[in-house]
Every structure is written in C-alpha cells, then in structure tokens.
Design a protein around this motif. Structure first.
Motif, PDB file in Angstrom:
ATOM      1  N   ILE A   8      52.908 -17.427   1.357  1.00  0.00           N
ATOM      2  CA  ILE A   8      52.270 -18.866   1.624  1.00  0.00           C
ATOM      3  C   ILE A   8      53.005 -19.839   2.623  1.00  0.00           C
ATOM      4  O   ILE A   8      54.326 -19.995   1.936  1.00  0.00           O
ATOM      5  CB  ILE A   8      51.862 -19.345   0.250  1.00  0.00           C
ATOM      6  CG1 ILE A   8      50.888 -18.303  -0.784  1.00  0.00           C
ATOM      7  CG2 ILE A   8      51.190 -20.505   0.332  1.00  0.00           C
ATOM      8  CD1 ILE A   8      50.714 -18.651  -2.117  1.00  0.00           C
ATOM      9  N   GLU A   9      52.522 -20.438   3.414  1.00  0.00           N
ATOM     10  CA  GLU A   9      53.449 -21.063   4.245  1.00  0.00           C
ATOM     11  C   GLU A   9      53.128 -22.443   3.701  1.00  0.00           C
ATOM     12  O   GLU A   9      52.244 -22.665   3.065  1.00  0.00           O
ATOM     13  CB  GLU A   9      52.807 -21.248   5.730  1.00  0.00           C
ATOM     14  CG  GLU A   9      52.929 -19.756   6.231  1.00  0.00           C
ATOM     15  CD  GLU A   9      54.375 -19.426   6.795  1.00  0.00           C
ATOM     16  OE1 GLU A   9      55.091 -20.418   6.786  1.00  0.00           O
ATOM     17  OE2 GLU A   9      54.619 -18.153   6.941  1.00  0.00           O
ATOM     18  N   LYS A  10      54.079 -23.298   4.063  1.00  0.00           N
ATOM     19  CA  LYS A  10      54.068 -24.686   3.563  1.00  0.00           C
ATOM     20  C   LYS A  10      52.965 -25.450   4.068  1.00  0.00           C
ATOM     21  O   LYS A  10      52.425 -25.200   5.109  1.00  0.00           O
ATOM     22  CB  LYS A  10      55.194 -25.524   4.100  1.00  0.00           C
ATOM     23  CG  LYS A  10      55.320 -26.821   3.569  1.00  0.00           C
ATOM     24  CD  LYS A  10      56.664 -27.588   4.004  1.00  0.00           C
ATOM     25  CE  LYS A  10      56.600 -28.923   3.432  1.00  0.00           C
ATOM     26  NZ  LYS A  10      57.954 -29.441   2.858  1.00  0.00           N
ATOM     27  N   GLU A  58      49.661 -24.549   3.125  1.00  0.00           N
ATOM     28  CA  GLU A  58      48.534 -23.638   2.857  1.00  0.00           C
ATOM     29  C   GLU A  58      48.350 -23.436   1.543  1.00  0.00           C
ATOM     30  O   GLU A  58      48.813 -23.453   0.591  1.00  0.00           O
ATOM     31  CB  GLU A  58      48.876 -22.354   3.450  1.00  0.00           C
ATOM     32  CG  GLU A  58      48.978 -22.025   4.834  1.00  0.00           C
ATOM     33  CD  GLU A  58      49.164 -20.590   5.272  1.00  0.00           C
ATOM     34  OE1 GLU A  58      48.666 -20.249   6.087  1.00  0.00           O
ATOM     35  OE2 GLU A  58      49.778 -19.992   4.680  1.00  0.00           O
ATOM     36  N   SER A  59      46.953 -23.335   1.386  1.00  0.00           N
ATOM     37  CA  SER A  59      46.306 -22.972  -0.049  1.00  0.00           C
ATOM     38  C   SER A  59      46.513 -21.404   0.071  1.00  0.00           C
ATOM     39  O   SER A  59      46.869 -20.809   0.951  1.00  0.00           O
ATOM     40  CB  SER A  59      44.826 -23.375  -0.338  1.00  0.00           C
ATOM     41  OG  SER A  59      44.228 -22.326   0.498  1.00  0.00           O
ATOM     42  N   LYS A  60      46.489 -20.902  -1.159  1.00  0.00           N
ATOM     43  CA  LYS A  60      46.569 -19.372  -1.591  1.00  0.00           C
ATOM     44  C   LYS A  60      45.659 -18.788  -0.623  1.00  0.00           C
ATOM     45  O   LYS A  60      45.764 -17.688   0.083  1.00  0.00           O
ATOM     46  CB  LYS A  60      46.420 -19.040  -2.774  1.00  0.00           C
ATOM     47  CG  LYS A  60      47.524 -19.447  -3.865  1.00  0.00           C
ATOM     48  CD  LYS A  60      47.403 -19.022  -5.240  1.00  0.00           C
ATOM     49  CE  LYS A  60      48.101 -19.791  -6.212  1.00  0.00           C
ATOM     50  NZ  LYS A  60      47.862 -19.254  -7.659  1.00  0.00           N
ATOM     51  N   LYS A  61      44.317 -19.186  -0.724  1.00  0.00           N
ATOM     52  CA  LYS A  61      43.172 -18.485   0.030  1.00  0.00           C
ATOM     53  C   LYS A  61      43.475 -18.717   1.510  1.00  0.00           C
ATOM     54  O   LYS A  61      42.937 -17.869   2.338  1.00  0.00           O
ATOM     55  CB  LYS A  61      41.939 -19.144  -0.379  1.00  0.00           C
ATOM     56  CG  LYS A  61      41.620 -18.588  -1.751  1.00  0.00           C
ATOM     57  CD  LYS A  61      40.178 -19.395  -2.138  1.00  0.00           C
ATOM     58  CE  LYS A  61      39.774 -18.783  -3.808  1.00  0.00           C
ATOM     59  NZ  LYS A  61      38.290 -19.419  -4.046  1.00  0.00           N
ATOM     60  N   GLU A  62      43.897 -19.778   2.190  1.00  0.00           N
ATOM     61  CA  GLU A  62      44.240 -19.821   3.358  1.00  0.00           C
ATOM     62  C   GLU A  62      45.139 -18.942   3.823  1.00  0.00           C
ATOM     63  O   GLU A  62      45.098 -18.329   5.169  1.00  0.00           O
ATOM     64  CB  GLU A  62      44.559 -21.303   3.735  1.00  0.00           C
ATOM     65  CG  GLU A  62      43.514 -22.266   3.596  1.00  0.00           C
ATOM     66  CD  GLU A  62      44.065 -23.814   3.580  1.00  0.00           C
ATOM     67  OE1 GLU A  62      43.205 -24.618   4.174  1.00  0.00           O
ATOM     68  OE2 GLU A  62      45.137 -24.069   3.622  1.00  0.00           O
ATOM     69  N   ALA A  63      46.265 -18.736   3.070  1.00  0.00           N
ATOM     70  CA  ALA A  63      47.427 -17.815   3.351  1.00  0.00           C
ATOM     71  C   ALA A  63      46.871 -16.407   3.332  1.00  0.00           C
ATOM     72  O   ALA A  63      47.062 -15.749   4.400  1.00  0.00           O
ATOM     73  CB  ALA A  63      48.490 -18.127   2.092  1.00  0.00           C
ATOM     74  N   ARG A 101      44.970 -15.766   6.592  1.00  0.00           N
ATOM     75  CA  ARG A 101      45.797 -15.758   7.796  1.00  0.00           C
ATOM     76  C   ARG A 101      46.697 -14.276   7.635  1.00  0.00           C
ATOM     77  O   ARG A 101      46.527 -13.741   8.832  1.00  0.00           O
ATOM     78  CB  ARG A 101      46.582 -16.857   7.850  1.00  0.00           C
ATOM     79  CG  ARG A 101      47.597 -16.896   8.827  1.00  0.00           C
ATOM     80  CD  ARG A 101      48.818 -18.026   8.842  1.00  0.00           C
ATOM     81  NE  ARG A 101      49.357 -18.157   7.506  1.00  0.00           N
ATOM     82  CZ  ARG A 101      50.541 -17.152   7.161  1.00  0.00           C
ATOM     83  NH1 ARG A 101      50.768 -16.308   7.606  1.00  0.00           N
ATOM     84  NH2 ARG A 101      50.900 -17.313   5.801  1.00  0.00           N
ATOM     85  N   GLU A 102      47.168 -14.054   6.528  1.00  0.00           N
ATOM     86  CA  GLU A 102      47.971 -12.786   6.668  1.00  0.00           C
ATOM     87  C   GLU A 102      47.239 -11.388   6.897  1.00  0.00           C
ATOM     88  O   GLU A 102      47.639 -10.660   7.462  1.00  0.00           O
ATOM     89  CB  GLU A 102      48.484 -12.750   5.297  1.00  0.00           C
ATOM     90  CG  GLU A 102      49.542 -13.586   4.811  1.00  0.00           C
ATOM     91  CD  GLU A 102      51.047 -12.944   5.674  1.00  0.00           C
ATOM     92  OE1 GLU A 102      51.248 -12.076   6.070  1.00  0.00           O
ATOM     93  OE2 GLU A 102      52.039 -14.015   5.788  1.00  0.00           O
TER      94      GLU A 102
END
Length: 127
Positions: free
Chosen positions: A38-40, A42-47, A50-51
């Motif tokens: 998880i990037e700084k 970001e929410s868990k779902k956004e991460a 993206r991943e």
C-alpha cells in the motif's frame, strides 16, 4: 524490524481461484495471491486495484473483504488484508512466472508462500 502492510486479491472465476507464481525476489518460484504494498495516501482498495493492474494488466471488482492476517518472517513482519475479487477484463502475467486457476480440492497442489497458507485455509472453509 521492517513492517510491511500489503493487500492481496483472491480472484474468483466460476468455482476457481487464481494462484500466481512469483517470478522474482526472495520467494521466487513460490505461489501467492497477487497484490502488493500500500503506497502512502492510498486506501487498501485503491492499492489493490493498482497492484492488480501493474501485475496482471487486469481490472478487478472488489466483491468483499475476506480476512486480515499477520505473519512474522525472519527479515520482516507482514500485515496482509485480503479481498475476494472478480475480473472485469482479461489478465496477462507481467511479473509472475506462472498462473493457475485452482478449485477448492486443488489448493494444496502448489507450494504457497508461508503467509498465504492462512488464505488457503480460509478458502477451504469458505468456498
């Protein structure tokens, strides 16, 4: 001790789950549920979205939260949040050596990264 907070996707298609084989790093050759750090900001779902785009060139829909787990490795402490997801596009392995769709009775057919075994056990009880 380094602490890593990551997210993982339990990608379901019909009655199968996607397992991916790591193509790099300390756990190369072992199997995992795809995802990452998880990037700084970001929410868990956004991460997770993206991943999965970065690793599988795929779009996913996050269907529901599955489980959180913690695991102590020799060099770091892992906190992983896992979500059941479905594909909204085709996928292409960009960072993994291999991928397999596994049914419930096939989950033990690959060698999982240690922490991911907790996810496998969750799936055996909840699929």
């Amino acid at each position: 001790m380094k602490k890593l907070h990551v997210v993982a996707a339990i990608i379901k298609k019909d009655d199968k789950i996607l397992a991916t084989q790591r193509g790099y790093g300390e756990f190369k050759g072992l199997w995992e549920f795809p995802g990452g750090k998880i990037e700084k900001g970001e929410s868990k779902k956004e991460a997770l979205i993206r991943e999965i785009k970065e690793e599988l060139n795929a779009d996913i829909k996050i269907d529901k939260f599955a489980l959180d787990l913690e695991w102590q490795y020799p060099n770091f402490y892992l906190y992983m949040s896992c979500y059941e997801c479905s594909l909204e596009s085709d996928l292409k392995l960009l960072e993994h050596m291999n991928g397999k769709w596994l049914g419930k009775d096939e989950l033990d057919s690959v060698q999982w990264i240690e922490a991911d075994i907790k996810v496998v056990n969750y799936l055996k009880e909840n699929l």
